[in-house]
Structures are given as C-alpha cells and as structure tokens.
Design an enzyme around this catalytic site. Structure first.
Site, short mmCIF file in Angstrom:
data_model
loop_
_atom_site.label_atom_id
_atom_site.label_comp_id
_atom_site.label_asym_id
_atom_site.label_seq_id
_atom_site.Cartn_x
_atom_site.Cartn_y
_atom_site.Cartn_z
N GLN A 141 11.45 4.20 -5.37
CA GLN A 141 10.63 5.22 -4.72
C GLN A 141 11.54 6.37 -4.29
OE1 GLN A 141 7.40 3.15 -2.03
NE2 GLN A 141 9.21 1.87 -1.96
N HIS A 188 1.60 0.47 13.63
CA HIS A 188 2.09 -0.90 13.48
C HIS A 188 1.39 -1.87 14.44
CE1 HIS A 188 5.74 0.99 11.44
NE2 HIS A 188 5.16 0.22 10.54
N ASP A 200 10.17 -0.75 6.61
CA ASP A 200 10.74 -0.02 7.75
C ASP A 200 10.99 -0.92 8.95
OD1 ASP A 200 8.18 -0.03 9.34
OD2 ASP A 200 7.51 1.16 7.63
N GLY A 249 5.14 -8.03 -4.38
CA GLY A 249 4.22 -8.78 -3.52
C GLY A 249 3.21 -9.61 -4.31
N ASP A 263 1.42 -4.22 4.52
CA ASP A 263 1.83 -2.92 5.05
C ASP A 263 2.35 -2.09 3.88
OD1 ASP A 263 2.66 -0.83 6.59
OD2 ASP A 263 4.42 -1.86 7.43
N THR A 290 2.12 1.26 0.93
CA THR A 290 1.98 2.71 0.85
C THR A 290 0.62 3.05 0.22
OG1 THR A 290 3.00 2.66 -1.32
CG2 THR A 290 4.45 3.02 0.55
N ASP A 291 0.32 4.34 0.13
CA ASP A 291 -0.86 4.77 -0.62
C ASP A 291 -0.79 4.16 -2.01
OD1 ASP A 291 -1.39 6.40 1.53
OD2 ASP A 291 -1.48 8.26 0.39
#
Lengths: 277, 277
Positions: free
Chosen positions: A28, A59, A83, A134, A151, A153-154
């Site tokens: 990414q 979160h 993160d 995942g 959790d 991303t778009d």
C-alpha cells in the site's frame, strides 16, 4: 505541501499539514503527516486512516460494543488494524490472547515508529501478529475466537476480499461476536450496501458513530453473530464497564446503546437491504 | 468555479459545484450554488448554511426534540431561520401561530425563490415574518411562546448578540422550552463554550446530531427551560410522534433519546462548564 485532500463523491476533506514524516510505496502507499490541528495522521492509498485527534472515536466504537456484549472475551482476533489502535482498546478488557492478522507489515512498523497510537499494545506479550491475508487466515482457522474484529481500509484491490460473502461466512463460523467497520452510509452508499448484503449472520445490527476525519463524519459498524443474541442491555453493559475498568475518550455505556438508534433514512436503507436477503 | 471551500481550524470541507445560481452582498453575503452531489446549497458569509441533501438532518434535530417535549406547542417563535427549513418542521406539529424574526429579508427572498426548502411554509397563513433584530424583539416581547427556536449562523458581528447572556435570559422569560443550535463542540470549541457559558436556564441539556456539511459532521444543540423539566421519556415521545403524524427524514423518537448520550470527552467539557456557573 500545505494541505492533504481526500475526495469523496462531490466533496472533499482538507487537512492542513506541517510536513510529511514518512512515505513508503509497497503493498500500500503509506504516508504519515504531522498536521496543524489533528496531530499525526496516517494515510493509506490516499485515504485517511487515523489522526491522533479522533482515532479513539473510531477504535473505541469498533471494539467496545462487541467486547462488552461478550461476558468474557478472552480470545480475540483482529483482521487488519496495523496501526495498533484496535489492539490497544481490546487489551483494556484484559483478554488472554489477541491474534492480529495484518497483511502489510510496513503499516505496523511505520505506525509503531512514527505515531505510536498502540501505546505499547503491539509489543504486549499476549498479542501475536501474523503477516497474512485475512481471508486465507479465517478460511483455514481451526481455533475459536470470542470476538472477531475487522479493521480494514476502504474496499480496494487488497481489501476487497474482506467484504466478500466467503470471508464473513468464515468469520461467523469461528466467532461468538463479529464486528467490522462498514464505511459511510451517507457518502459511500455502494460500499455500505455491499457489506450489508454480504455480511449475513443469524443476528446482526448496524450502529453508528462520529469520526470527524472520515468521509463527512458519519461512520457505521456492523455487528453480527450466529451463536449469540445482540442485545442492548444498558445495566449489563454498565456493570461490565465498571468491572473491567475500561478507560475511554469517546465510548460510554450510554453511547453504546445510543449508537444503535439510526436516523430514519438509514433505518430505511437497512430495512430494504434486510428484506432482500 | 469548480469547488466551494469552507475552512475551519486546520481543516476544510470542499463541495463540488456546478454553478452559482444567486449572489447578493447586503447585510450578509448570500450565495446559492447548484452542487454536484448535494443539491442546492446556501452559503452566508462564506459558511454553508444548508444543502438540500442534509438540511433535514439539521432542521429536524433543531426543532423536534423541543416541540415533542411540549405537550401542546401552539405558539412558536423562531429567531433567524430565514431559509424556512425550521418553520417547515414546526408546522408539522400543527401550531396555531409561528412568529419568525429574521433580520435579513434577502435570505428569505433568495431561499424562497431559488431553493424552496420551506416547501410553502413561509407563505403559510399561520406564519408571520418580522424583519427585526432578534435581540430587540425578545427584549421587548410581551407575549409568551411555548417553544423558542434559535436558528442562527456562526457567531459574527450580526449574530454575536444571539449568543449573549441577555438574549438567552430574555428567551428564558418568554418560553416554556428554548432551543438553539450550539455549533461544533469538536472543531469550534470556543463558540460552543461561549454558548454554554451564557445560556443559563434552570434546566438545560446538550444534544448532538450528524450534519455532514457542517464543520466535520458533528453538530450540537442546547435545550433549556426555566419552567419545565427536560425529561427523556421515550414512551411519551413515541405517543406524541404517532399522534401528531410527523413525517421525518432523520428524526425518530429513538434518535431523540439517543442524541442526549454524549461522547465521554464532550460529557467532560459540559461538566466542567456546568461547574463554572
């Protein structure tokens, strides 16, 4: 560079930045900025993932509703979440074991080094980090998890599979409670609808919360289960909140319940999509 | 012109516009745009007042909580609200009389002609429009109003007096319930705090809602009363909602109750300011 700009469907959010702290183009495109009014900011593939100023809003709302619905969430799986903000919140419930499956090792390293929102959680001995896709992980998982948290991303070429029917189905099999962020139902309706169509569970609910630096401030989450009830019992949640001594910035037991009250237009969208199942 | 930009404290919202429909520089700088994804948009002195896409989120949450708390809101005062969205929502409760005190006649005319969110409400025979300064009006008002609604712009030289102690005190004397929008507690903390410091009532509460095109999507409202209780009784509100047959886009009785659950950080801000009184 003066302003970072993220566009979404005829609108855009600008965040004033002081300087770029880190950049890496790998799996990414990772960027970390120091901003004028939002602290440090993580951007993946041009999309804001977090700012220090409001990451806890996201979160906490991602993690605590499912964690408090479970009477004893001792084993937890996170998909994504490199993160470290979600792990940090999960550890507040004192689980025995947290498995984090994050495909992009660089995100973990960059966040640990330059932002530190995990506040040590990524190095906690109860946390094991697996660098794997995942979907691959849940497809072959033999273990059972009390709570599974997604959790991601778009939806994009890397994370697209994280909103697939197969992925949700696998997650449903290995968990008591499942929760995922489900994008903005206001300005990213197509993503939201795709998630709602694919994430079928015996019981499921949408809830919402404010995340000012996410598209237009209105964010949604989907909680589902094939084994447990999704019940909103304020007294029970209050008791667990007190017992576990969870310290928060955004979440309260009252916010937990309130988050499930949806604006009329969103209630209608959800009803129509539920009817289609 | 391609993008309209509104700046707030190190961030900004961009809205893609097709064309400017109307512009007038008088008491306020009025602009009306046709946007790509938000319908028509009203801007006063550089600040977005409404878009067709989400104005109901704001107007319904400004009006309905106070209107439904009152058992029979037959006489209502609006200060500001020249676009007609608040009047439209108030009329859904079938009051006998609505008085609207709007200082800028040009806003009313431009909105009526180019946007029409009032959907005829500004021409309803029960509505009287007074072109006067809101503070002057309430200072000399002899009548009593069941509900007083303040629908003002961000504090500026024209509207500054609408967040003064004297103004709130006068409003408290002539009303059963008082409600005002109270800005963004997240990104306009100084305005929010000024309103909370000055708007003293025997009872008062802050509540919140999503308004995607307002600063960072999180908006607040203050409801106060010197005469009545501010009680959150879901059954009572549900009954009134059914009886009055109010049709909404955003508001529901459940959202009404949920809006009073504040994020922990905001609860703390409110507590500190309450303590200072």
């Amino acid at each position: 560079m003066d302003w970072f700009i993220e566009y979404y469907n005829g609108s855009a959010l600008m965040i004033k930045v002081r300087r770029k702290i880190f950049e890496h183009k790998g799996l990414q495109h990772i960027q970390i900025f120091d901003t004028v009014n939002f602290g440090k900011m993580l951007v993946l593939d041009g999309k804001i993932q977090l700012t220090e100023r409001d990451e806890a809003f996201y979160h906490e709302m991602l993690v605590h509703p499912a964690m408090f619905m479970h009477e004893d969430p001792s084993k937890v799986l996170i998909i994504g979440g490199g993160d470290g903000g979600a792990v940090r919140e999960i550890l507040k419930h004192d689980p025995d074991e947290v498995v984090m499956v994050e495909i992009d090792r660089n995100v973990i390293e960059a966040c640990r080094k330059y932002i530190g929102v995990d506040r040590g959680a990524l190095d906690d001995e109860r946390v094991s980090i697996i660098n794997e896709d995942g979907v691959e992980f849940v497809r072959s998982a033999k273990e059972h998890f009390d709570v599974v948290v997604v959790d991601g991303t778009d939806p994009n070429p890397i994370s697209q599979s994280l909103i697939s029917k197969e992925f949700y189905s696998c997650c449903g099999k290995i968990s008591d409670y499942f929760v995922t962020q489900s994008q903005s139902p206001f300005i990213q309706r197509e993503y939201f609808e795709a998630i709602l169509r694919n994430a079928t569970f015996k019981e499921r609910r949408i809830y919402i919360g404010f995340v000012p630096t996410y598209p237009m401030g209105l964010w949604s989450y989907l909680i589902g289960s094939n084994k447990r009830r999704i019940e909103l019992d304020l007294e029970k949640i209050r008791d667990r909140f007190r017992e576990r001594k969870v310290d928060t910035v955004y979440y309260t037991p009252e916010i937990h319940i309130a988050a499930f009250a949806l604006p009329k237009w969103l209630e209608d969208v959800v009803k129509v999509l539920q009817g289609r199942e």
